[in-house]
Design a protein around this motif. Structure first.
Motif, PDB file in Angstrom:
ATOM      1  N   PHE A 147      -2.748 -39.717-115.283  1.00 51.75           N
ATOM      2  CA  PHE A 147      -3.602 -40.297-114.255  1.00 51.75           C
ATOM      3  C   PHE A 147      -3.480 -39.520-112.964  1.00 51.75           C
ATOM      4  CE2 PHE A 147       0.481 -42.410-113.923  1.00 51.75           C
ATOM      5  CZ  PHE A 147       0.747 -42.380-112.562  1.00 51.75           C
ATOM      6  N   CYS A 148      -4.459 -39.724-112.103  1.00 50.72           N
ATOM      7  CA  CYS A 148      -4.419 -39.271-110.715  1.00 50.72           C
ATOM      8  C   CYS A 148      -4.978 -40.398-109.870  1.00 50.72           C
ATOM      9  CB  CYS A 148      -5.279 -38.031-110.493  1.00 50.72           C
ATOM     10  SG  CYS A 148      -4.638 -36.533-111.250  1.00 50.72           S
ATOM     11  N   TYR A 149      -4.421 -40.544-108.692  1.00 46.85           N
ATOM     12  CA  TYR A 149      -5.050 -41.432-107.720  1.00 46.85           C
ATOM     13  C   TYR A 149      -4.988 -40.781-106.359  1.00 46.85           C
ATOM     14  CZ  TYR A 149      -0.295 -43.381-106.836  1.00 46.85           C
ATOM     15  OH  TYR A 149       1.034 -43.564-106.555  1.00 46.85           O
ATOM     16  N   GLU A 150      -5.961 -41.144-105.535  1.00 48.92           N
ATOM     17  CA  GLU A 150      -6.048 -40.633-104.173  1.00 48.92           C
ATOM     18  C   GLU A 150      -5.889 -41.789-103.209  1.00 48.92           C
ATOM     19  OE1 GLU A 150      -9.053 -36.896-105.130  1.00 48.92           O
ATOM     20  OE2 GLU A 150      -9.811 -38.577-103.929  1.00 48.92           O
ATOM     21  N   TYR A 151      -5.225 -41.506-102.086  1.00 48.35           N
ATOM     22  CA  TYR A 151      -5.023 -42.510-101.050  1.00 48.35           C
ATOM     23  C   TYR A 151      -4.648 -41.791 -99.767  1.00 48.35           C
ATOM     24  CZ  TYR A 151       0.003 -41.743-101.490  1.00 48.35           C
ATOM     25  OH  TYR A 151       1.255 -41.168-101.502  1.00 48.35           O
ATOM     26  N   TRP A 198      -4.017 -37.652 -96.403  1.00 49.97           N
ATOM     27  CA  TRP A 198      -4.474 -37.909 -97.764  1.00 49.97           C
ATOM     28  C   TRP A 198      -3.510 -37.302 -98.776  1.00 49.97           C
ATOM     29  CZ3 TRP A 198      -8.253 -40.981 -99.635  1.00 49.97           C
ATOM     30  CH2 TRP A 198      -9.115 -41.538 -98.699  1.00 49.97           C
ATOM     31  N   PHE A 199      -3.435 -37.951 -99.938  1.00 47.68           N
ATOM     32  CA  PHE A 199      -2.591 -37.511-101.047  1.00 47.68           C
ATOM     33  C   PHE A 199      -3.360 -37.680-102.343  1.00 47.68           C
ATOM     34  CE2 PHE A 199       0.254 -38.984 -97.776  1.00 47.68           C
ATOM     35  CZ  PHE A 199       1.269 -38.046 -97.772  1.00 47.68           C
ATOM     36  N   ARG A 200      -3.036 -36.826-103.297  1.00 44.31           N
ATOM     37  CA  ARG A 200      -3.422 -37.052-104.689  1.00 44.31           C
ATOM     38  C   ARG A 200      -2.123 -37.169-105.457  1.00 44.31           C
ATOM     39  NH1 ARG A 200      -6.836 -32.924-106.072  1.00 44.31           N
ATOM     40  NH2 ARG A 200      -8.552 -34.140-105.223  1.00 44.31           N
ATOM     41  N   ALA A 201      -1.949 -38.294-106.107  1.00 45.10           N
ATOM     42  CA  ALA A 201      -0.772 -38.522-106.939  1.00 45.10           C
ATOM     43  C   ALA A 201      -1.138 -38.183-108.376  1.00 45.10           C
ATOM     44  CB  ALA A 201      -0.323 -39.973-106.825  1.00 45.10           C
ATOM     45  N   HIS A 202      -0.283 -37.395-109.030  1.00 40.61           N
ATOM     46  CA  HIS A 202      -0.463 -37.004-110.422  1.00 40.61           C
ATOM     47  C   HIS A 202       0.662 -37.649-111.216  1.00 40.61           C
ATOM     48  CE1 HIS A 202      -3.184 -33.582-109.387  1.00 40.61           C
ATOM     49  NE2 HIS A 202      -2.525 -33.683-108.249  1.00 40.61           N
ATOM     50  N   GLY A 203       0.324 -38.279-112.344  1.00 44.76           N
ATOM     51  CA  GLY A 203       1.387 -38.928-113.089  1.00 44.76           C
ATOM     52  C   GLY A 203       1.097 -39.115-114.559  1.00 44.76           C
ATOM     53  N   ASN A 263       4.027 -37.688-109.009  1.00 43.42           N
ATOM     54  CA  ASN A 263       4.241 -36.739-107.917  1.00 43.42           C
ATOM     55  C   ASN A 263       3.071 -36.837-106.950  1.00 43.42           C
ATOM     56  OD1 ASN A 263       6.599 -35.492-109.099  1.00 43.42           O
ATOM     57  ND2 ASN A 263       5.190 -34.620-110.579  1.00 43.42           N
ATOM     58  N   ASP A 264       3.362 -36.970-105.660  1.00 40.39           N
ATOM     59  CA  ASP A 264       2.333 -37.011-104.621  1.00 40.39           C
ATOM     60  C   ASP A 264       2.168 -35.627-104.016  1.00 40.39           C
ATOM     61  OD1 ASP A 264       1.819 -39.900-104.511  1.00 40.39           O
ATOM     62  OD2 ASP A 264       3.909 -40.012-103.875  1.00 40.39           O
ATOM     63  N   VAL A 265       0.913 -35.178-103.910  1.00 39.83           N
ATOM     64  CA  VAL A 265       0.614 -33.878-103.335  1.00 39.83           C
ATOM     65  C   VAL A 265      -0.271 -34.100-102.104  1.00 39.83           C
ATOM     66  CG1 VAL A 265      -0.455 -31.631-103.757  1.00 39.83           C
ATOM     67  CG2 VAL A 265       0.727 -32.831-105.625  1.00 39.83           C
ATOM     68  N   SER A 280     -10.481 -34.928-116.934  1.00 45.10           N
ATOM     69  CA  SER A 280     -10.761 -33.635-117.565  1.00 45.10           C
ATOM     70  C   SER A 280     -12.033 -33.014-117.008  1.00 45.10           C
ATOM     71  CB  SER A 280     -10.883 -33.799-119.078  1.00 45.10           C
ATOM     72  OG  SER A 280      -9.620 -34.112-119.630  1.00 45.10           O
ATOM     73  N   ALA A 281     -13.067 -33.818-116.822  1.00 45.38           N
ATOM     74  CA  ALA A 281     -14.321 -33.298-116.281  1.00 45.38           C
ATOM     75  C   ALA A 281     -14.162 -32.801-114.855  1.00 45.38           C
ATOM     76  CB  ALA A 281     -15.411 -34.365-116.345  1.00 45.38           C
ATOM     77  N   LEU A 282     -13.222 -33.381-114.104  1.00 41.07           N
ATOM     78  CA  LEU A 282     -12.958 -32.956-112.732  1.00 41.07           C
ATOM     79  C   LEU A 282     -12.003 -31.768-112.658  1.00 41.07           C
ATOM     80  CD1 LEU A 282     -12.609 -36.458-111.052  1.00 41.07           C
ATOM     81  CD2 LEU A 282     -14.437 -34.781-110.639  1.00 41.07           C
ATOM     82  N   GLY A 283     -11.506 -31.320-113.796  1.00 40.56           N
ATOM     83  CA  GLY A 283     -10.577 -30.200-113.809  1.00 40.56           C
ATOM     84  C   GLY A 283      -9.163 -30.572-113.402  1.00 40.56           C
ATOM     85  N   LEU A 284      -8.854 -31.848-113.501  1.00 45.85           N
ATOM     86  CA  LEU A 284      -7.512 -32.311-113.153  1.00 45.85           C
ATOM     87  C   LEU A 284      -6.689 -32.541-114.406  1.00 45.85           C
ATOM     88  CD1 LEU A 284      -8.472 -34.868-110.361  1.00 45.85           C
ATOM     89  CD2 LEU A 284      -7.454 -32.608-110.048  1.00 45.85           C
TER      90      LEU A 284
END
Length: 154
Positions: A88-92, A99-104, A124-126, A150-154
């Motif tokens: 997953f990814c989430y943005e906040y 701003w952060f994108r968390a990848h998990g 992990n927060d980026v 996947s469609a977003l390239g993440l």
């Protein structure tokens, strides 16, 4: 009571379970989200260990008090009869506007009634610029026509 779909999961069941979880988390109501878990659910979220729905409600309440404009996308990675692995990814953004994108990744185990008994999450927060955001939909569940990870390239 059961929470459909229930084990054993087909691939379609697992995909549906992932989307139901994503939709619930995007509503950001800790009481509603907690109902997907067994009363004695066990969680590891990063370095936090929780047991029980009340602990989940408290955790999510604190989380969403500081993670503003939260938007999440989950994608199935693998599944078994009563287990599902997702990425997953989430943005906040935080109180300061960063701003952060968390990848998990999460590993889920379910009881026979379809409730999540275990959740193990590594995240992990980026930091990122607001201009780099990819999740642009009104607060709430992701629209069906919005691209997935996947469609977003993440």
């Amino acid at each position: 009571m059961t929470r459909m779909p229930v084990p054993p999961f087909t691939h379609a069941d697992a995909v549906r379970k992932v989307r139901l979880a994503e939709n619930a988390w995007n509503v950001r109501d800790p009481e509603v989200v907690a109902l997907a878990y067994t009363p004695d659910t066990r969680w590891r979220n990063r370095s936090t260990f929780l047991t029980g729905r009340a602990a989940v409600v408290g955790f999510l309440t604190r989380k969403w008090a500081v993670e503003h404009d939260y938007r999440l996308i989950k994608e199935i990675w693998a599944h078994g009869d009563d287990r599902i692995a997702v990425r997953f990814c989430y943005e906040y953004h935080d109180d300061a506007g960063q701003w952060f994108r968390a990848h998990g990744n999460e590993n889920w185990a379910f009881d026979a009634g379809g409730y999540m008994a275990e959740r193990h999450a590594s995240i992990n927060d980026v930091p990122m610029a607001e201009a780099d955001r990819l999740f642009h939909w009104p607060q709430g569940p992701r629209p069906d026509d919005h691209p997935g990870l996947s469609a977003l390239g993440l």
